[in-house]
Design a protein around this motif. Structure first.
Motif, short mmCIF file in Angstrom:
data_model
loop_
_atom_site.label_atom_id
_atom_site.label_comp_id
_atom_site.label_asym_id
_atom_site.label_seq_id
_atom_site.Cartn_x
_atom_site.Cartn_y
_atom_site.Cartn_z
N GLN A 1 0.83 -1.21 0.00
CA GLN A 1 0.00 0.00 0.00
C GLN A 1 0.87 1.27 0.00
O GLN A 1 0.69 2.17 -0.83
CB GLN A 1 -0.89 -0.04 1.25
N GLU B 1 1.35 3.97 -3.15
CA GLU B 1 1.04 5.40 -2.96
C GLU B 1 2.24 6.27 -3.33
O GLU B 1 2.10 7.27 -4.04
CB GLU B 1 0.62 5.66 -1.50
N LEU C 1 2.79 6.36 -7.17
CA LEU C 1 1.79 7.16 -7.89
C LEU C 1 1.98 8.66 -7.61
O LEU C 1 1.54 9.48 -8.40
CB LEU C 1 0.38 6.70 -7.53
N PHE D 1 3.85 -2.65 -8.36
CA PHE D 1 4.11 -2.61 -9.80
C PHE D 1 5.35 -3.42 -10.17
O PHE D 1 6.18 -3.01 -10.97
CB PHE D 1 4.21 -1.15 -10.27
N PRO E 1 1.91 -7.93 -6.85
CA PRO E 1 1.31 -6.78 -6.16
C PRO E 1 -0.22 -6.81 -6.11
O PRO E 1 -0.88 -5.97 -6.69
CB PRO E 1 1.83 -5.58 -6.96
N PHE E 2 -0.77 -7.81 -5.44
CA PHE E 2 -2.16 -7.72 -5.04
C PHE E 2 -2.26 -8.17 -3.58
O PHE E 2 -1.35 -8.80 -3.05
CB PHE E 2 -3.12 -8.49 -5.96
N PHE E 3 -3.36 -7.79 -2.95
CA PHE E 3 -3.44 -7.92 -1.50
C PHE E 3 -3.85 -9.33 -1.06
O PHE E 3 -3.25 -9.90 -0.16
CB PHE E 3 -4.40 -6.88 -0.92
N GLN F 1 -9.22 -10.90 -7.26
CA GLN F 1 -10.28 -10.04 -6.71
C GLN F 1 -11.63 -10.76 -6.62
O GLN F 1 -12.37 -10.55 -5.66
CB GLN F 1 -10.40 -8.74 -7.51
N GLN G 1 -2.94 2.88 -13.94
CA GLN G 1 -2.62 4.05 -13.10
C GLN G 1 -3.90 4.60 -12.44
O GLN G 1 -3.97 4.80 -11.23
CB GLN G 1 -1.96 5.11 -13.99
N ALA H 1 -5.43 2.15 -9.87
CA ALA H 1 -4.64 2.07 -8.63
C ALA H 1 -4.88 3.30 -7.77
O ALA H 1 -5.05 3.19 -6.54
CB ALA H 1 -3.15 1.92 -8.96
N GLU H 2 -4.93 4.46 -8.41
CA GLU H 2 -5.22 5.69 -7.65
C GLU H 2 -6.59 5.62 -6.99
O GLU H 2 -6.75 5.97 -5.82
CB GLU H 2 -5.13 6.91 -8.59
N TYR I 1 -8.36 2.93 -6.19
CA TYR I 1 -8.36 1.91 -5.13
C TYR I 1 -7.74 2.46 -3.84
O TYR I 1 -8.26 2.25 -2.74
CB TYR I 1 -7.58 0.68 -5.60
N LEU I 2 -6.63 3.17 -3.99
CA LEU I 2 -5.92 3.67 -2.81
C LEU I 2 -6.68 4.82 -2.13
O LEU I 2 -6.47 5.10 -0.96
CB LEU I 2 -4.50 4.10 -3.18
N MET J 1 -13.11 0.89 -8.70
CA MET J 1 -12.25 0.93 -9.88
C MET J 1 -13.11 0.78 -11.13
O MET J 1 -13.98 -0.10 -11.18
CB MET J 1 -11.22 -0.19 -9.84
N PRO K 1 -11.02 -5.08 -13.46
CA PRO K 1 -9.89 -4.27 -12.96
C PRO K 1 -8.58 -5.06 -13.01
O PRO K 1 -8.56 -6.25 -12.70
CB PRO K 1 -10.27 -3.97 -11.51
N ALA L 1 -5.69 -3.36 -11.61
CA ALA L 1 -4.94 -2.89 -10.43
C ALA L 1 -5.16 -3.86 -9.27
O ALA L 1 -6.30 -4.24 -8.99
CB ALA L 1 -5.37 -1.48 -10.03
N PHE L 2 -4.08 -4.29 -8.63
CA PHE L 2 -4.14 -5.22 -7.50
C PHE L 2 -4.93 -6.48 -7.86
O PHE L 2 -5.72 -6.98 -7.08
CB PHE L 2 -4.72 -4.51 -6.26
#
Lengths: 349, 349
Positions: A172, A176, A179, A202, A246-248, A294, B172, B175-176, B178-179, B184, B199, B201-202
């Protein structure tokens, strides 16, 4: 009729898996009489809500296990090595979610959908396999049962939560920073405490856990050795490459298998998977239906898609297997084992 | 002594690969007399700097290729199909970075480190292979040459830039969002123009390009078919699973191979790779040295690490192959082909 309640200890209650363990116990209405939340000295004193009641986390000591029926351990291998036998001595049955005892000959290593019957052979400790192993063997068992299984080559796509809460936080924070156009700071991954750390945001890191002398990581060797033990077949060839991404939450796996029967169709593999406990087939390419990290997160099942026949080997198939690494890969599998202990009267030896 | 200059057209000059093409031509001091930047009607009129001079992008038409010696196409398959033969008719040699002609029998498909001699057989068009294929065959060629190669099973970890500038922007933006804790929005990936979007991202998406009737994606079939053509061996068994991941640049690949010789050591594979053109061996697990998408980005070479012997098959090895998909996977490989055309006097047929 009242359901009998059990005295349950959760060791590592403040960790990422511990949190999911409590969520799962609550969600599945596990029959709890007393709940004891235990942790390291550092986390002792924290307050945790469970089913509307506030519990104070206590430091885990040998005496913590007096009167405990079931102890769910997920506080790291060293804690399990120090305390699991102490818990057993005091009459508890331990379900251990670390690698401490997994390969011990007298410790059953169990994924209930695969080898529930092994639980009966326990001597006080039952080991929960590694997260990436659990979802793979759950998907492979119905195939092995119907068509035989001789070979597995897996490449993993693993979430950062498998490396704990600090790794989740690191992804996380790095994302941040990236970006915002700032430098990413790496202190945890690929392996906490190792010499070098690399950014995971990334990026992709082809190292999970430490390297062994044979060039494989410990994570890769876990997948190789645990698969053979759980599936009761030393002769299955298993190879693994484990990669952190890079995923949670939720691990994905690209799995190539060779079965022993010939002339088996994708439809027959589909059918075997559709009828299996704990497996959800998500495989409809016409409508772009396949599982992703996801889509699988927060769910208990193992999801399988992209089933297709190898173009050269008539016994070869490719699968894409996804599951929540904190649930089926850890908390839910442990609670399933505990449920089985009760249901089958396997608590007392 | 003056170096002869060539009239060069870049078709798709405003795209992600086109941009890298221009950077590469500049960086490698490609001998250019006139540079013509071409694009779709929509992008015509844009201004692009090249070596300190401003060029105006013009719409690509058949007449654009009058007087052109070398035309580098990367504007999508339909543009190549419409205009490549028009360029050839007017005397240009086309290096095409789309899938339009790759499997045509009379079009050489070339990775210079692997099959440079095939360029000589061109009839005006030389095809640049798919990015994920290029880096894999570059790594496998020195192994094939020394020890034979019978089987390849690859699982890819592919960057979003392989799907173009819009996919980069989508990662990009997602990800923005999501954070910030927002939903998304997915409009591009996995495949622009497909029914469903998910999505990235992540997340991980096990679909690159559209599905074929056999259950494989077009990206997977490209890797399978192109590998056999480039390596001149229809009998190599190749299987691929292609996965899109949330990083911007460089593809990574977990590659399992079987060689034909027996009793070959990891050290011998290391040696073959170390001595190969365009390959950098990054494989020192004691010091956690292995390539990652971030470490390979912006570089021309193909990086190989995690070389290890399969534990069951004495002819089996596992490799981790990483390269910048926009450079060696596209722009640099195209410019290498153009350099080879000049160096070997293969421009004129």
């Amino acid at each position: 009729m009242t359901v009998q309640g059990y005295n349950v200890a959760v060791v590592g209650a403040t960790g990422a898996v511990g949190e999911k363990m409590l969520e799962t116990l609550s969600k599945k209405n596990f029959p709890i009489n007393e709940l004891h939340l235990l942790s390291s000295k550092r986390s002792a004193g924290k307050e945790i809500e469970f089913n509307g009641e506030t519990h104070i986390v206590k430091e885990a000591t040998p005496e913590s296990f007096e009167g405990i029926d079931i102890a769910l351990f997920s506080a790291g291998g060293s804690v399990s090595k120090a305390l699991a036998h102490e818990a057993v001595k005091r009459g508890a049955v331990v379900v251990d979610n670390t690698s401490a005892f997994r390969m011990d000959k007298d410790v059953p290593l169990v994924v209930p959908e695969v080898n529930e019957e092994d639980i009966a052979k326990h001597n006080g400790i039952i080991a929960n396999p590694n997260c990436s192993t659990i979802q793979m063997v759950a998907a492979l068992k119905p195939i092995q049962a119907k068509f035989g299984l001789s070979r597995v080559i897996v490449s993993t796509y693993q979430a950062v939560s498998g490396a704990g809460a600090k790794a989740v936080n690191e992804l996380q924070t790095q994302a941040e920073a990236y970006l915002r156009g700032e430098e990413m700071e790496a202190n945890i991954l690929p392996v906490s405490g190792e010499k070098n750390h690399y950014p995971i945001a990334f990026n992709a890191l082809p190292q999970i856990d430490v390297f062994q002398d044979n060039g494989y990581t410990f994570e890769e060797m876990k997948m190789i050795n645990e698969t053979k033990k759980i599936m009761h077949d030393e002769h299955i060839n298993v190879a693994a490459t484990c990669v952190r991404l890079p995923f949670f939450t939720s691990h994905a796996e690209s799995v190539y298998i060779e079965i022993t029967e010939d002339n088996i169709s994708v439809e027959q593999i589909h059918e075997a998977l559709s009828n299996a406990d704990g497996i959800v087939l998500e495989d409809d390419i016409t409508n772009q239906v396949y599982p992703t990290p996801q889509s699988a997160s927060g769910k208990s099942e193992v999801f399988v898609g992209r089933v297709r026949k190898d173009l050269d080997n008539s016994r070869g198939f490719h699968l894409w297997v996804v599951s929540d690494n904190l649930l089926k890969g850890a908390a839910w599998n442990s609670v399933q084992i505990a449920e089985s202990l009760i249901k089958n009267n396997w608590l007392q030896k």
